[in-house]
Design an enzyme around this catalytic site. Structure first.
Site, PDB file in Angstrom:
ATOM      1  N   CYS A  75       0.077 -10.361  -4.103  1.00 54.94           N
ATOM      2  CA  CYS A  75      -0.339  -8.970  -4.240  1.00 54.94           C
ATOM      3  C   CYS A  75      -1.858  -8.938  -4.243  1.00 54.94           C
ATOM      4  O   CYS A  75      -2.499  -9.596  -5.078  1.00 54.94           O
ATOM      5  CB  CYS A  75       0.202  -8.408  -5.552  1.00 54.94           C
ATOM      6  SG  CYS A  75      -0.409  -6.750  -5.904  1.00 54.94           S
ATOM      7  N   CYS A 189      -3.100  -5.604   1.945  1.00 58.17           N
ATOM      8  CA  CYS A 189      -2.042  -5.278   0.979  1.00 58.17           C
ATOM      9  C   CYS A 189      -0.787  -5.901   1.552  1.00 58.17           C
ATOM     10  O   CYS A 189      -0.502  -5.751   2.749  1.00 58.17           O
ATOM     11  CB  CYS A 189      -1.885  -3.767   0.848  1.00 58.17           C
ATOM     12  SG  CYS A 189      -0.392  -3.271  -0.074  1.00 58.17           S
TER      13      CYS A 189
HETATM   14  N1  DGL Z   1       1.446  -5.179  -2.412  1.00 62.29           N
HETATM   15  C1  DGL Z   1       0.393  -4.855  -3.260  1.00 62.29           C
HETATM   16  C2  DGL Z   1      -0.953  -5.285  -2.740  1.00 62.29           C
HETATM   17  O1  DGL Z   1      -0.969  -6.256  -2.021  1.00 62.29           O
HETATM   18  C3  DGL Z   1       0.375  -3.619  -4.067  1.00 62.29           C
HETATM   19  C4  DGL Z   1       0.708  -2.304  -3.536  1.00 62.29           C
HETATM   20  C5  DGL Z   1       0.782  -1.357  -4.701  1.00 62.29           C
HETATM   21  O2  DGL Z   1       1.511  -1.665  -5.647  1.00 62.29           O
HETATM   22  O3  DGL Z   1       0.082  -0.342  -4.674  1.00 62.29           O
HETATM   23  O4  DGL Z   1      -1.974  -4.716  -3.046  1.00 62.29           O
END
Ligand code: DGL
Length: 271
Positions: A75, A189
């Protein structure tokens, strides 16, 4: 227990980290994985740094207590807010930590012909300046255009609808990137690779999209090979899920994204 037999712990705010897990399942088929989707606290991308640090710290502690041989922060928002803290927690437990951000920055800097690189990420990641720092540290002069996309991860996680409204919104995110003439875009993301075809169509084929999964899988491979902790079995490893939100929804969405059965492998967790 032989440490090589322990699973690799992976976490994200929900289903986005499955794009990283997918690459790991392909590149490291013999490994066991324990994936924690914090969907009960999704989205991370619009949360304040202090809250993200608390979430990431509690999740890392939970995975370490369950016994993992490595922690992967799949993440970007959690890495940007709490990467250093989680590396510290891992070091105290003697468990290596692999994160996103650095690997994509390296790939983007090495493949961009024009030196004009874009970053599309959550507000938490853009505000942290993590990509700008990671790109600056590589020592190549680059023109970096960052765009925060507050609505994109929620659209993906809540079941992507590709209607005119969504397309208009995403076109709005792509416009400053196209205007800046980027030739390389970091999907900053882990949810975004799931809508790569839409982004590629809007930006055009000449823009290279950089994602984290492949580089992360390679980093895990290197790290485990160096410490002699690669799984020794020949067959396919196991994969299990801990979910803080609705397990049924996670299983349904995750099964579609991973193209693997998740039913019977996911359990509710309170963090
Ligand atoms: N998948 C996550 C990232 O890489 C988070 C997305 C989220 O929860 O807003 O930032």
């Amino acid at each position: 227990m032989n440490r090589a037999e322990l699973p690799i712990g992976v976490f994200d705010s929900g289903v986005g980290g499955l794009t990283v897990l997918h690459e790991c399942l392909v590149s490291l088929p013999a490994e066991d994985f324990l994936y924690l989707g914090d969907s009960g606290h999704f989205p991370y991308g619009t949360k304040p740094v202090a809250e993200l640090r608390d979430r990431a710290g509690a999740i890392a502690t939970q995975l370490l207590q369950r016994g993992v041989k490595m922690l992967v922060i799949a993440c970007n928002s959690a890495t940007a807010a709490a990467g250093d803290e989680i590396r510290q927690l891992g070091a105290e437990a003697g468990v290596p930590v692999v994160t996103v951000v650095g690997p994509e920055a390296e790939i983007a800097a090495s493949i961009s012909g024009s030196g004009r690189v874009g970053v599309l990420a959550t507000p938490a990641t853009v505000d942290s300046g993590a990509y700008r720092r990671a790109l600056d540290d590589l020592g190549r002069p680059l023109t970096v255009t960052e765009v925060a996309a507050p609505d994109l991860a929620p659209i993906i996680q809540n079941g992507p609808t590709f209607d005119e409204e969504v397309l208009g919104l995403v076109r709005g995110y792509c416009q400053p990137l196209s205007e800046a003439g980027i030739d390389t875009l970091i999907l900053g993301c882990t949810h975004y690779p799931l809508v790569a075809p839409m982004l590629q169509r809007m930006l055009g084929r000449d823009v290279s999209l950089v994602t984290a999964g492949h580089a992360i899988a390679a980093a895990i491979q290197r790290e485990l090979a160096a410490s002699g902790e690669l799984a020794e079995s020949e067959g396919e490893g196991d994969y299990r899920f801990l979910v803080s939100g609705d397990v049924g929804t996670f299983v349904e969405v995750g099964t579609r994204f991973l193209q693997l059965p998740l039913a019977g492998r996911a359990e509710k967790v309170r963090i």
